[in-house]
Design an enzyme around this catalytic site. Structure first.
Site, PDB file in Angstrom:
ATOM      1  N   CYS A 177       0.869  -1.180   0.000  1.00 15.65           N
ATOM      2  CA  CYS A 177       0.000   0.000   0.000  1.00 15.65           C
ATOM      3  C   CYS A 177       0.906   1.230   0.000  1.00 15.65           C
ATOM      4  CB  CYS A 177      -0.962  -0.016   1.190  1.00 15.65           C
ATOM      5  SG  CYS A 177      -0.161  -0.040   2.812  1.00 15.65           S
ATOM      6  N   ASN A 223       2.302   1.410   4.404  1.00 10.16           N
ATOM      7  CA  ASN A 223       2.626   0.131   5.066  1.00 10.16           C
ATOM      8  C   ASN A 223       2.343   0.164   6.572  1.00 10.16           C
ATOM      9  OD1 ASN A 223       5.498  -2.031   5.641  1.00 10.16           O
ATOM     10  ND2 ASN A 223       3.467  -2.645   5.040  1.00 10.16           N
ATOM     11  N   CYS A 238      -1.395   0.603   7.442  1.00  9.29           N
ATOM     12  CA  CYS A 238      -2.834   0.283   7.557  1.00  9.29           C
ATOM     13  C   CYS A 238      -3.225  -0.953   6.737  1.00  9.29           C
ATOM     14  CB  CYS A 238      -3.683   1.482   7.115  1.00  9.29           C
ATOM     15  SG  CYS A 238      -3.453   2.954   8.123  1.00  9.29           S
ATOM     16  N   ARG A 239      -3.264  -0.784   5.409  1.00  6.95           N
ATOM     17  CA  ARG A 239      -3.865  -1.837   4.582  1.00  6.95           C
ATOM     18  C   ARG A 239      -2.956  -3.039   4.331  1.00  6.95           C
ATOM     19  NH1 ARG A 239      -5.113   2.079  -0.222  1.00  6.95           N
ATOM     20  NH2 ARG A 239      -3.201   2.955   0.675  1.00  6.95           N
ATOM     21  N   SER A 240      -1.732  -2.784   3.853  1.00  3.94           N
ATOM     22  CA  SER A 240      -0.893  -3.951   3.495  1.00  3.94           C
ATOM     23  C   SER A 240      -0.495  -4.791   4.704  1.00  3.94           C
ATOM     24  CB  SER A 240       0.321  -3.549   2.646  1.00  3.94           C
ATOM     25  OG  SER A 240       1.148  -2.627   3.312  1.00  3.94           O
ATOM     26  N   ASP A 300      -8.063   3.734   1.050  1.00  2.00           N
ATOM     27  CA  ASP A 300      -7.168   4.074   2.157  1.00  2.00           C
ATOM     28  C   ASP A 300      -7.996   4.537   3.373  1.00  2.00           C
ATOM     29  OD1 ASP A 300      -5.218   4.926   3.818  1.00  2.00           O
ATOM     30  OD2 ASP A 300      -4.176   6.158   2.332  1.00  2.00           O
TER      31      ASP A 300
HETATM   32  P1  4NP Z   1      -1.745   2.730   4.163  1.00  2.00           P
HETATM   33  O1  4NP Z   1      -2.390   4.078   4.778  1.00  2.00           O
HETATM   34  O2  4NP Z   1      -1.192   3.108   2.806  1.00  2.00           O
HETATM   35  O3  4NP Z   1      -2.897   1.808   4.064  1.00  2.00           O
HETATM   36  O4  4NP Z   1      -0.681   2.304   5.147  1.00  2.00           O
HETATM   37  C1  4NP Z   1      -1.691   5.276   4.893  1.00  2.00           C
HETATM   38  C2  4NP Z   1      -0.973   5.541   6.037  1.00  2.00           C
HETATM   39  C3  4NP Z   1      -0.313   6.744   6.164  1.00  2.00           C
HETATM   40  C4  4NP Z   1      -0.370   7.680   5.168  1.00  2.00           C
HETATM   41  C5  4NP Z   1      -1.073   7.423   4.017  1.00  2.00           C
HETATM   42  C6  4NP Z   1      -1.741   6.210   3.874  1.00  2.00           C
HETATM   43  N1  4NP Z   1       0.306   8.948   5.301  1.00  2.00           N
HETATM   44  O5  4NP Z   1       0.184   9.782   4.411  1.00  2.00           O
HETATM   45  O6  4NP Z   1       0.981   9.156   6.311  1.00  2.00           O
END
Ligand code: 4NP
Length: 187
Positions: free
Chosen positions: A28, A31, A33-35, A151
Site C-alpha cells: 500500500c 505500510n 494500515c492496509r498492506s 485508504d
Molecule cells: P496505508 O495508509 O497506505 O494503508 O498504510 C496510509 C498511512 C499513512 C499515510 C497514508 C496512507 N500517510 O500519508 O501518512
C-alpha cells in the site's frame, strides 16, 4: 513481519519441490494500515500451507518506515482473533521484485507506482525481467475486477472493518485461484 517457510522435496506436502511454493508481498502507500492487515489476514489463512513460501508487506512511500501498524489495523485484527501480528513498516526495495512471485497492490495508485518501478528496473536490467514478480491489484481476486481497498487512514474506524472484510475475501480468492487452480496470471 516477514514469514518464511520452506517446503522440502522429501516432505509429504504434495509439492514436488520447493519452487512451487509461492511468495507474496502486499503493498500500500504507508505500510501501516492496509498492506500489514492484508499480510496478517493472508498469513492467518495460509499458516500451515506448504504452497506458501514467504509473506511480507511494504509501502510505496517511506513516510512511516520502522513504525508499527496503525492501532486501528491492530484493533481490526484483534477483533478477528489475530493477536500475534508484529510488523515494522518498510518501503518497497528493488530486490522485492526478484524475491516475490506476487506483488499485490491495494489500490490503483499503488499498482501504477509498482508497475512504473518494475518497468524502470527491467529497463536497467533486462536479464532480470523474466524473474520479476507479477504485479497485480489484490482486489482482482475479490470476484470482480478492479476492486480497490480504499485508504482508511484519514477516514472513520469503519474503514478498517470494511478493509478487513476485503482482505479475507481477496485472500480466499487468491488461495482458490492461484494455489488451488495453479493459475499464475491475473484472474
Ligand atoms: P496505508 O495508509 O497506505 O494503508 O498504510 C496510509 C498511512 C499513512 C499515510 C497514508 C496512507 N500517510 O500519508 O501518512
Amino acid at each position: 513481519m516477514s514469514t518464511q517457510k520452506t517446503a522440502s522435496a522429501n516432505e509429504p506436502n504434495g509439492l514436488p519441490d520447493e519452487k512451487q511454493a509461492v511468495s507474496v508481498l502486499f503493498v500500500c502507500l504507508g505500510n501501516i494500515c492496509r498492506s500489514p492487515m492484508a499480510e496478517a489476514v493472508f498469513h492467518s489463512l495460509t499458516k500451515s500451507d506448504p504452497r506458501i513460501a514467504k509473506i511480507d508487506s511494504a509501502g510505496t512511500g517511506a513516510y512511516h518506515e520502522g513504525d508499527p501498524p496503525d492501532p486501528r489495523t491492530m484493533d481490526a485484527l484483534r477483533a478477528n482473533n489475530i493477536d500475534d501480528y508484529d510488523h515494522a513498516a518498510r518501503k518497497i526495495k528493488h530486490s522485492d521484485f526478484a524475491e516475490f512471485d506476487y506483488i499485490l497492490a491495494m489500490d490503483k495508485d499503488n499498482l501504477s507506482d509498482l508497475r512504473s518501478l518494475k518497468t524502470r528496473l527491467a529497463k536497467k536490467n533486462p536479464s532480470m525481467e523474466r524473474a520479476m514478480g507479477n504485479v497485480m491489484l489484490f482486489g482482482d481476486f475479490g470476484g470482480s475486477k478492479g476492486e480497490q481497498v480504499v485508504d482508511p487512514y484519514y477516514g472513520a474506524h469503519n474503514g478498517f472493518t470494511v478493509a478487513h472484510e476485503q482482505m479475507v475475501r481477496f485472500s480466499k480468492g487468491f488461495i482458490s485461484q492461484i494455489l488451488l487452480e495453479g493459475r499464475n496470471q491475473a484472474p
